[in-house]
Enzyme design. Structure first.
Site: not given
Ligand code: NAD
Length: 484
Positions: A180, A255, A289, A387
């Site tokens: 997803k 992550e 991130c 962040e």
């Molecule tokens: P997000 O948490 O909003 O979304 C991530 C994913 O989770 C998306 O596909 C989203 O649709 C899904 N999601 C949202 N609600 C959900 C639920 N209730 N159940 C299941 N899935 C759900 O994150 P974002 O805004 O897309 O990305 C940015 C964040 O990701 C930042 O905090 C960044 O630091 C982090 N990030 C971490 C890494 C790492 O390797 N640690 C890498 C990239 C991004």
């Protein structure tokens, strides 16, 4: 996007392109203009169930999990080869979705993703067990088996790389996957489904369901047919995902968010440090991130470095991602731009000195923000501790190595950290002390498929890349044969 089925942004389930059962569609916005660039299907519970069922069928009864590692390796190499052939298209899609400069997408995003497939194509063939000496009158050995059906949930900022860091090791180990992608950046995932199929991945082994987190993601997370959750995203959603998976006793890789400190000691090579500092907070428009948005500078160098940044940062080209000169494209979505504006306003209230940037850039209706440096914030500032996820750097002075480490580790995140120093003993000493999953010395964001990556504390647990990631997509089975 020459494939008509793909152009229509359908779901990829069981080797077929399908409309969402409920007919739902989501807009894909081009962040460089704010205009709708297309639509993709919005999967609901019925679609997710179909995808998991297809993956279950492929894993439980299909040939993938039992096919030889050598054959899986060949398929992964074919995926990498097709990615190379289609590198321009992958870069175009990634840029259209996220606003990344096309000129950087190909050598960074597409290349890194390809290298993950190639790396795990090699590593797949190293998957083996061990014999164990035992006082039992028995021959005991271990087998490494795939976990089963993996839910891969990925964020908006590096769609292609972060899908490859999950799919490549998961497939190498013989799992089936339901991917997803993030709500607003799904295009490269759909294109990759097409390439996986063309490379010979059996139907049902890779499935892609596009849609929103609360509907599509939640349905996937809660589906009883899932054996493992591999999640990359924010700490808030990750906490929820880990709780749901934990309730069902499913293994997870988390992550999550980051807010890395970049420490410049007084013995650093200043010119080199400034290059790493700028790269560390403007790359991917700061939506990174592992960005280094918290700059900590030894007091004797503090004003010097702030002054150099005030001169240099406004010269970094911000603009249309299709312009080859562009280094900083737009933010990926309007809501991310608004969040950055809110944090910069907050930083001003908290006593920060904005030494450059601090405002939007009006260009073609896109979501542009000027790279921004904010000095003199107190350590309890929210703009320092939270962040922001945009092209914003905060700068604070420190007076001792202990204070630098305390400032770096004094927040809830622990993904990455960086050290600028000419003293090799200090580099090792401080790297050992910092609470982070990865520490860079005298550069920033040096990444490779062989080098494990992941966080501590609120940045999550588990590792992507390296043999560690492959291991996380396997289970160990022990077999003990009586010799009596
Ligand atoms: P997000 O948490 O909003 O979304 C991530 C994913 O989770 C998306 O596909 C989203 O649709 C899904 N999601 C949202 N609600 C959900 C639920 N209730 N159940 C299941 N899935 C759900 O994150 P974002 O805004 O897309 O990305 C940015 C964040 O990701 C930042 O905090 C960044 O630091 C982090 N990030 C971490 C890494 C790492 O390797 N640690 C890498 C990239 C991004």
């Amino acid at each position: 996007m020459s494939d008509p089925e793909f152009e229509e942004g359908r779901l990829f389930i069981g080797g077929r392109w399908r409309e969402a059962a409920g007919g739902g569609r989501t807009d894909v916005i081009d962040p460089s203009t704010g205009q709708v660039a297309g639509t993709v299907a919005a999967a609901d519970e019925t679609d997710v169930d179909a995808a998991v069922t297809a993956a279950r069928e492929a894993f439980d009864h299909g040939p993938w999990g039992t096919t030889s590692a050598r054959e899986r390796s060949r398929v992964l190499n074919r995926i990498a080869g097709l990615m190379r052939e289609n590198a321009d298209e992958l870069a175009r899609l990634e840029s259209l979705d996220v606003g990344k400069p096309v000129a950087l997408c190909r050598p960074v995003d597409v290349q890194t993703a390809i290298e993950h497939y190639e790396y795990y194509a090699g590593l797949a063939q190293t998957l083996d067990g061990a014999t164990r000496a035992t006082p039992l009158n028995a021959f005991a050995y271990t087998r490494r088996e795939p976990v089963g059906v993996v839910a891969a949930i990925t964020p908006f900022n590096f769609p292609l790389i972060l899908s490859s860091t999950k799919l490549a090791p998961a497939l190498a180990a013989g799992n089936a996957v339901v991917h997803k992608p993030a709500d607003d950046t799904p295009l490269s995932a759909l294109f990759m489904a097409k390439l996986c199929q063309a490379a010979g991945v059996p139907d049902g082994v890779v499935n892609v369901v596009t849609g929103t987190g609360p509907v599509t993601g939640e349905a996937l997370l809660r589906h009883p047919g899932i054996d493992k959750v591999a999640f990359t995203g924010s700490t808030a959603v990750g906490r929820h995902a880990a709780a749901v998976a934990g309730e069902a006793l499913k293994p997870v890789t988390m992550e999550l968010g980051g807010n890395a400190a970049h420490i410049v000691f007084e013995d650093a090579d200043v010119e080199r440090a400034v290059g790493a500092i700028i790269k560390g907070f403007v790359f991917n428009t700061g939506q990174f991130c592992m960005a280094g948005p918290r700059l900590l500078v030894a007091r004797p160098l503090y004003e010097t470095i702030v002054g150099i940044l005030a001169q240099a940062v406004p010269g970094v080209p911000v603009g249309d991602p299709r312009d080859p000169a562009t280094v900083i494209g737009p933010m990926a979505a309007d809501r991310h731009l608004k969040k950055v504006e809110e944090y910069v306003a907050l930083a001003r209230q908290e006593g920060g000195r904005v030494v450059c940037g601090g405002e939007r850039l009006d260009l073609n209706g896109g979501y542009y923000y000027k790279p921004t440096v904010i000095a003199d914030l107190p350590d309890d500032s929210r703009a320092v501790r939270e962040e922001i996820f945009g092209p914003v750097l905060t700068v604070q002075p420190f007076d001792s190595e202990d204070e630098a480490v305390a400032l770096a580790d004094g927040i809830r995140y622990g993904l990455a950290a960086g050290i600028q120093t000419g003293d090799v003993a200090r580099a090792h000493r401080v790297a050992g002390r910092l609470q982070a999953g990865i520490v860079w010395v005298n550069d920033w964001a040096m990444l490779d498929p062989a080098v494990p990556f992941g966080g501590v504390k609120d940045s999550g647990f588990g590792r992507e890349s390296g043999p560690e990631a492959l291991a996380s997509y396997t289970r160990t089975k022990s077999v003990v044969i009586s010799l009596g």
